[in-house]
Each structure stands twice: as structure tokens, then as C-alpha cells.
Design an enzyme around this catalytic site. Structure first.
Site, PDB file in Angstrom:
ATOM      1  N   CYS A 263      40.540  20.405  35.976  1.00  0.00           N
ATOM      2  CA  CYS A 263      40.395  21.851  35.873  1.00  0.00           C
ATOM      3  C   CYS A 263      41.531  22.485  36.680  1.00  0.00           C
ATOM      4  O   CYS A 263      41.738  22.119  37.847  1.00  0.00           O
ATOM      5  CB  CYS A 263      39.044  22.296  36.425  1.00  0.00           C
ATOM      6  SG  CYS A 263      38.877  24.089  36.536  1.00  0.00           S
TER       7      CYS A 263
ATOM      8  N   ASP B  36      37.707  16.862  34.413  1.00  0.00           N
ATOM      9  CA  ASP B  36      37.082  17.205  33.142  1.00  0.00           C
ATOM     10  C   ASP B  36      37.196  15.992  32.235  1.00  0.00           C
ATOM     11  O   ASP B  36      38.204  15.282  32.257  1.00  0.00           O
ATOM     12  CB  ASP B  36      37.795  18.400  32.489  1.00  0.00           C
ATOM     13  CG  ASP B  36      37.510  19.713  33.187  1.00  0.00           C
ATOM     14  OD1 ASP B  36      36.358  19.925  33.608  1.00  0.00           O
ATOM     15  OD2 ASP B  36      38.433  20.529  33.297  1.00  0.00           O
TER      16      ASP B  36
ATOM     17  N   GLU C 186      41.181  23.874  26.071  1.00  0.00           N
ATOM     18  CA  GLU C 186      41.887  24.310  24.875  1.00  0.00           C
ATOM     19  C   GLU C 186      43.361  23.931  24.934  1.00  0.00           C
ATOM     20  O   GLU C 186      43.933  23.449  23.954  1.00  0.00           O
ATOM     21  CB  GLU C 186      41.752  25.839  24.714  1.00  0.00           C
ATOM     22  CG  GLU C 186      40.321  26.321  24.519  1.00  0.00           C
ATOM     23  CD  GLU C 186      39.559  26.588  25.813  1.00  0.00           C
ATOM     24  OE1 GLU C 186      38.490  27.220  25.725  1.00  0.00           O
ATOM     25  OE2 GLU C 186      40.006  26.175  26.909  1.00  0.00           O
TER      26      GLU C 186
END
Length: 154
Positions: free
Chosen positions: A52, A59, A94
Site C-alpha cells: 500500500c 497487499d 488499480e
């Protein structure tokens, strides 16, 4: 090794170090010996890890990459090292997913490519990210990515 489509590979068959960042990772490719045939290639990375960018916490994602090759195939060890280079890279889900897809598409110039990033929950919310280069090609069997909506994935 005699001169072949594999002669230019630098990482396969030798010791390698995990790249420190995606920018430093070297993807390698070979000529597609079946370039006259449209077919799907799938890579699955069920233990993809990044950080992150805000908290530095890890993550985790299950990545599925499908592509219909053109002139080139990605060499799988270089892909593994490229994906591993995200381990200490801070970026949102993303950005990681789309960056991987775009880099592969730019490097390989495939007939078609898609990536599904199925991210495990942080803060109670799983995030799934999908990117592709365009419509699926006709006449090629491209199965569902097989990752169910989140319910304690596994």
C-alpha cells in the site's frame, strides 16, 4: 547452446536476483513458433504481493493474465521476476493491475491481452481490477478466469 529462438535470453538457466522495482525488471521474449495459429496463453499468480503506498502494509492479489500471442511469447521466468518486483513497490491495486497489463501489451504486441487482478480485502473491501486491450478475438478458446466473487477466496 546453439543459435535458436532462445539464444538471447539472459535470465533463464542462471542465478537471478529479484528486481528492486518494476521499472528495473527486465522482461524477455522469444519468437512465437506457432505465430500462424491463434491460441490463448494463461499465467496465474495466486500469491502476487505489493505494498500500500500510504501505509506500507502488504497487499495480496490473485492475478490471471490471458493473452493471444502475435510474433512473441513472454519468457515465464522474466515474467515471474517482473511480478515479484512489485513485492516492495507501493501502488494502489488499480495501478498495479493496469501497469502490468500495459507493460506486457506494449512489450509483446499480442493479438489480445487481458488481466484480472482479484485483490484480497483490506479494510473489509476486496477490489477486483480488470483491463484488456480490446474485444476478445473470435475463434480462440478463452475460458472464464475462474476466480469467484469474494467469499473468503481460496
Amino acid at each position: 547452446m546453439s543459435e535458436s529462438i532462445y539464444s538471447d535470453l539472459k535470465q533463464l538457466g542462471g542465478d537471478t536476483v529479484l528486481p528492486t522495482s518494476p521499472e528495473n525488471a527486465v522482461l524477455e521474449r522469444v519468437q512465437n513458433p506457432q505465430a500462424d495459429t491463434a491460441y490463448n496463453v494463461r499465467f496465474v499468480a495466486p500469491e502476487f504481493t505489493s505494498l500500500c503506498p500510504m501505509t506500507g502494509q502488504p497487499d495480496f492479489a490473485h492475478l490471471v493474465i490471458d493473452y493471444v500471442p502475435g510474433e512473441f511469447l513472454v519468457e515465464s521466468k522474466s515474467l515471474k521476476l517482473f511480478l515479484g518486483s512489485f513485492r516492495n513497490h507501493g501502488a494502489f491495486h488499480e495501478d498495479c493491475t493496469v501497469s502490468i497489463g500495459r507493460r506486457l501489451a506494449d512489450f509483446l504486441d499480442p493479438q489480445w491481452l487481458r488481466i484480472g487482478g482479484y485483490w484480497y480485502p483490506r479494510g473489509g473491501i476486496p477490489i477486483d481490477v480488470f483491463w484488456h486491450t480490446g474485444p476478445m478475438p473470435e475463434g480462440v478458446w478463452i475460458p472464464d478466469q475462474g476466480v469467484p466473487p469474494y467469499r473468503g477466496r481460496g
